[in-house]
Design a protein around this motif. Structure first.
Motif, short mmCIF file in Angstrom:
data_model
loop_
_atom_site.label_atom_id
_atom_site.label_comp_id
_atom_site.label_asym_id
_atom_site.label_seq_id
_atom_site.Cartn_x
_atom_site.Cartn_y
_atom_site.Cartn_z
N GLU B 161 3.11 12.43 0.83
CA GLU B 161 1.92 12.61 0.91
C GLU B 161 1.19 11.27 0.83
N GLY B 162 1.98 10.20 0.83
CA GLY B 162 1.33 8.89 0.64
C GLY B 162 0.55 8.57 -0.55
N ARG B 163 0.97 9.25 -1.66
CA ARG B 163 0.15 9.22 -2.99
C ARG B 163 0.91 8.07 -4.04
N VAL B 164 1.71 7.41 -3.26
CA VAL B 164 2.25 6.18 -4.08
C VAL B 164 1.09 5.03 -3.76
N VAL B 165 0.33 4.73 -4.60
CA VAL B 165 -0.68 3.76 -4.28
C VAL B 165 -0.46 2.16 -4.34
N PHE B 166 0.49 1.83 -5.33
CA PHE B 166 0.85 0.70 -5.40
C PHE B 166 2.48 0.63 -5.95
N ARG B 167 3.02 -0.44 -5.01
CA ARG B 167 4.66 -0.53 -5.70
C ARG B 167 4.77 -2.04 -6.21
N TYR B 168 5.52 -2.07 -7.06
CA TYR B 168 5.81 -3.60 -7.68
C TYR B 168 6.71 -4.06 -6.56
N ALA B 169 6.20 -5.36 -6.38
CA ALA B 169 6.85 -6.14 -5.46
C ALA B 169 7.68 -7.26 -5.88
N ASP B 170 8.80 -7.44 -5.44
CA ASP B 170 9.84 -8.59 -5.66
C ASP B 170 10.55 -8.09 -6.86
N TRP B 171 10.01 -7.52 -7.85
CA TRP B 171 10.57 -7.39 -9.37
C TRP B 171 9.99 -6.08 -9.82
N ASN B 172 11.14 -5.31 -10.23
CA ASN B 172 10.48 -4.14 -10.92
C ASN B 172 10.49 -4.50 -12.55
#
Lengths: 81, 227
Positions: B161-172
């Protein structure tokens, strides 16, 4: 006075890094043979009245809505005499 | 007339003043909301700021969730009131079940305080419209209970549903499942994330970037446009 114990544990599929840290520390401290450690919470509830079905039902409701977050945790309710 | 944005203070909240300032820098009017007051004072939107409300006792956000102000916010959110939860505020929103999943201790057990790169994966929420889809931003991250978890079914639903608004980039930074840093509800009015946009709104302080300002300008534009 009647005591009811609520134990709250992370669900088995949820990673428990605190339990893992405890488990990793054990051999260093000379405690061998422990394959896994899971850390949880224990609530001891002292009741003002008797432990009847109604009281236990309210405690289960309390555990379900407040003491545990059932998205990540399971709980058990036990009566101690 | 500008928009009135409520900022909640619980006992143990730390970032309410910075959040009020961020609201002001964006051009809106911050309205302090007190945890024991059910009255939302006719605000147009609400921010739940970071900190350690009720000392994080029991679980982060578990006790704040039952405060009088939250009763009104939960009811309002279900009627479309825009709500942003930052860090501890995100934890409160998962405890209320306005947002799915839960937050747990970081997988490495350390408190983290750093600038964190995020990718904006949904710019159609009330709080992210001023960002480009896929834009990378860098804002502070500071927490120990930042590991987002939910079961596979919920995670798949969020993705679909496209409800992940932000994801950690480069490193979790904390073991969050699928690198999730922030999510929204189905309607898009409730957003929660762990990193702190309110600490990155002025070039004078921090990294000198103002990557967090877009949260506050997004909601302001939406509210002013609607009125």
């Amino acid at each position: 006075m009647a005591r009811v114990v609520v134990d709250v544990m992370l669900k088995p599929e949820i990673l428990d890094p605190q339990g893992q840290a405890v488990q990793r520390a054990l051999p260093r401290l000379g405690f061998e043979g422990i394959a896994d450690v899971r850390q949880g919470k224990r609530f001891e509830l002292e009741l003002e009245g008797p432990v009847d079905d109604a009281a236990l039902a309210r405690i289960r409701e309390m555990a379900e809505t407040f003491l545990a977050n059932t998205v990540i945790e399971d709980f058990t309710v036990k009566v101690e005499s | 007339m500008t928009a009135r944005i409520g900022v909640v203070t619980f006992p143990g909240t730390l970032d309410d003043r910075d959040t009020q300032r961020a609201v002001r820098v964006a051009g809106a009017e911050p309205v302090p909301l007190w945890h024991r007051d059910k009255d939302l004072h006719q605000v147009d939107a609400v921010v739940l700021p970071g900190g350690f409300s009720y000392g994080d006792y029991l679980r982060a956000g578990a006790i704040s969730r039952f405060s009088p102000v939250m009763e009104s916010i939960i009811a309002g959110a279900k009627d479309g009131l825009p709500v942003l939860g930052i860090c501890n505020g995100f934890q409160v929103l998962t405890e209320t079940h306005l947002l799915p999943g839960a937050m747990l201790r970081n997988n490495h057990l350390h408190f983290i305080c750093r600038d964190q790169k995020l990718r904006v994966e949904n710019n159609s929420t009330s709080w992210t419209a001023d960002y480009e889809q896929g834009q990378e931003i860098s804002i502070p991250l500071k927490n120990i209970d930042g590991r987002y978890v939910a079961d596979e079914r919920v995670l798949d639903e969020l993705e679909a549903e496209g409800r992940v608004v932000f994801r950690y980039a480069d490193w979790n930074p904390n073991g969050s499942l699928r690198d999730i840093a922030g999510i929204t509800n189905a309607a898009g009015n409730v957003v929660g994330l762990m990193p702190h946009p309110e600490h990155a709104v002025e070039s004078l302080i921090g990294t000198g970037r103002t990557d967090g300002l877009g949260f506050f300008t997004s909601i302001l534009k939406k509210l002013v446009h609607a009125s």
